[in-house]
Enzyme design. Structure first.
Site, PDB file in Angstrom:
ATOM      1  CG  HIS A 281      34.626  32.950  42.964  1.00  0.00           C
ATOM      2  ND1 HIS A 281      34.353  31.972  42.041  1.00  0.00           N
ATOM      3  CD2 HIS A 281      35.554  33.746  42.400  1.00  0.00           C
ATOM      4  CE1 HIS A 281      35.121  32.163  40.970  1.00  0.00           C
ATOM      5  NE2 HIS A 281      35.847  33.234  41.153  1.00  0.00           N
TER       6      HIS A 281
ATOM      7  CG  ASN B 155      37.351  30.533  35.663  1.00  0.00           C
ATOM      8  OD1 ASN B 155      37.776  29.971  34.653  1.00  0.00           O
ATOM      9  ND2 ASN B 155      37.638  31.778  35.945  1.00  0.00           N
TER      10      ASN B 155
END
Ligand code: HEM
Length: 384
Positions: A65, A138
């Site tokens: 990320h 997510n």
């Protein structure tokens, strides 16, 4: 504590340049040399400091990320869910809590394009009256792996090849058949309960302070919210804070974007880059001189757990039902694109016949016609 109170701020700018220690700088263009063309003197402290700061500007990017963008705003409760949680910030409709949110891609580097095929991360930090709550999620309902033990392997397979630094399909499809876990989930299996609205109405002031140094962690919860026994979540409770101590330093929770906005106190202190102002003489507990006491007890799930200590294989698996349902829910053109991508991935010359056959068998178990179509394109006979 006011997190901004003792913090240097560019808002207190003097009208002229200074060094970090505040000495006036009268020439920010030229280094100190012997004559006009002579060598530079080491005593040019201003130059050395400027370069030293520059040389250390980068911190390690997030291991996953790394690419992301943040925004600020608030969360407002719109539905009464007081029967589900005693969390203070959820106590009643209308209650508002300031938040910072970070949207991210997963696999590629800090400077990678946002257009790459990649899942999306979505993390929210709620600055509540009872401490911060980090919601770290997510965009897919079922994760790739079931046990956190496999997370580093999965990420290594998806990240660029360590030799060439190129993301390569053969490594991705080579990884998955070994552990036999396929997860594409049908969204129809989830029930969505509305609880509130998230309003993002403010841009961040500074990318480094409010994106790069921002640290979310699923272990950071408030009274009324607790961890499930999920093997992934349990792993994450350790991993996020651990990586953040590494990439930001042990006092990363003192950084303004990460610090709680409510009063907070403990005797975890000192360490690298500690900038909390403290003037107590008692830094141990218990003490008759320290007025700080335990907080009021808050409930945690009272479940009784028992079992033999073991590294268990997850026996009851159903890897194919949901991927099949998901595939069948798509319009024909989307199904076609999905097939093309798999044919492309499995056509990589480094994908062996064995790996290709395993994948065709997987897709046949998810949906017979899907396996057949991929097999036809690849000129392989499906065998399940
Ligand atoms: C055992 C499995 C997992 C491990 C070990 C893991 C580990 C990590 C690590 C080390 C980071 C970087 C954190 C940082 O440097 O600040 C990260 C970021 C992140 N993870 Fe995971 N992760 C796992 C599973 C998941 C799952 C299941 C989700 C979603 C449901 C998720 C969502 C995210 C998000 C959104 C971020 C970025 C947070 C941000 O914007 O800073 N991760 N993860």
């Amino acid at each position: 504590m006011d997190p901004d109170k003792y913090r240097p701020s560019s808002a207190y700018n003097s009208p002229f340049w200074t060094t970090n220690s505040g000495a006036p700088v009268w020439n920010n263009n030229s280094s100190l040399t012997i004559g006009t063309r002579g060598p530079i003197l080491l005593e040019d402290y201003h130059l050395v400091e400027k370069l030293a700061n520059f040389d250390r500007e980068r911190i390690p990017e997030r291991v996953v990320h790394a690419r992301g963008a943040s925004a600020k705003g608030f969360f407002e409760v719109t539905h009464d869910i007081s029967h589900l949680t005693c969390a203070d910030f959820m106590r009643a409709p209308g209650v508002q809590t300031p938040v910072i949110v970070r949207f991210s891609t997963v696999i590629h580097e800090r400077g990678s394009p946002e257009t790459l095929r990649d899942p999306r991360g979505f993390a929210v930090k709620f600055y509540t009256r009872e401490g911060n709550f980090d919601l770290v999620g997510n965009n897919f309902p079922v994760f790739f792996v079931r046990d956190g033990m496999k997370f580093p392997d999965m990420v290594h397979a998806l990240k660029p090849n360590p030799k060439s630094h190129i993301q390569e399909n053969w490594r991705i499809v080579d990884f998955s058949p070994t552990i036999q876990r396929v997860c594409i989930c049908s969204p129809s299996s989830l029930t969505i309960w509305p609880v509130g609205r998230l309003v993002l109405n403010k841009n961040i002031d500074n990318f480094f302070a409010e994106n790069e140094q921002l640290a979310f962690c699923p272990a950071i919860v408030v009274p009324g919210i607790y961890y499930s026994d999920d093997k992934l979540l349990q792993t994450r409770i350790f991993s996020y804070a651990d990586t953040q101590r590494h990439r930001l330093g042990p006092n990363y929770l003192q950084l303004p974007a990460n610090a709680p906005k409510c009063a907070n106190h403990n005797n975890h202190h000192e360490g690298f880059m500690n900038f909390m102002h403290r003037d107590e003489e008692v830094n141990y507990f218990p003490s008759r001189f320290d007025p700080v006491r335990h907080a009021e007890r808050h409930p945690i799930p009272p479940s009784v757990l028992m079992g033999r200590r073991d590294k268990c294989i997850i026996e009851k698996e159903n890897n194919f039902k949901q991927p099949g349902e998901r595939y069948r829910s798509w319009a024909p053109d989307r199904q076609e694109r999905f097939i093309c991508r798999w044919v492309d991935a499995l056509s990589d010359p480094r994908v062996t016949h064995e790996i290709r056959s395993i994948w065709i068998s997987y897709w046949s178990q998810a949906d017979k016609s899907l396996g057949q179509k991929i097999a036809n394109h690849l000129n392989v006979r499906p065998s399940i």
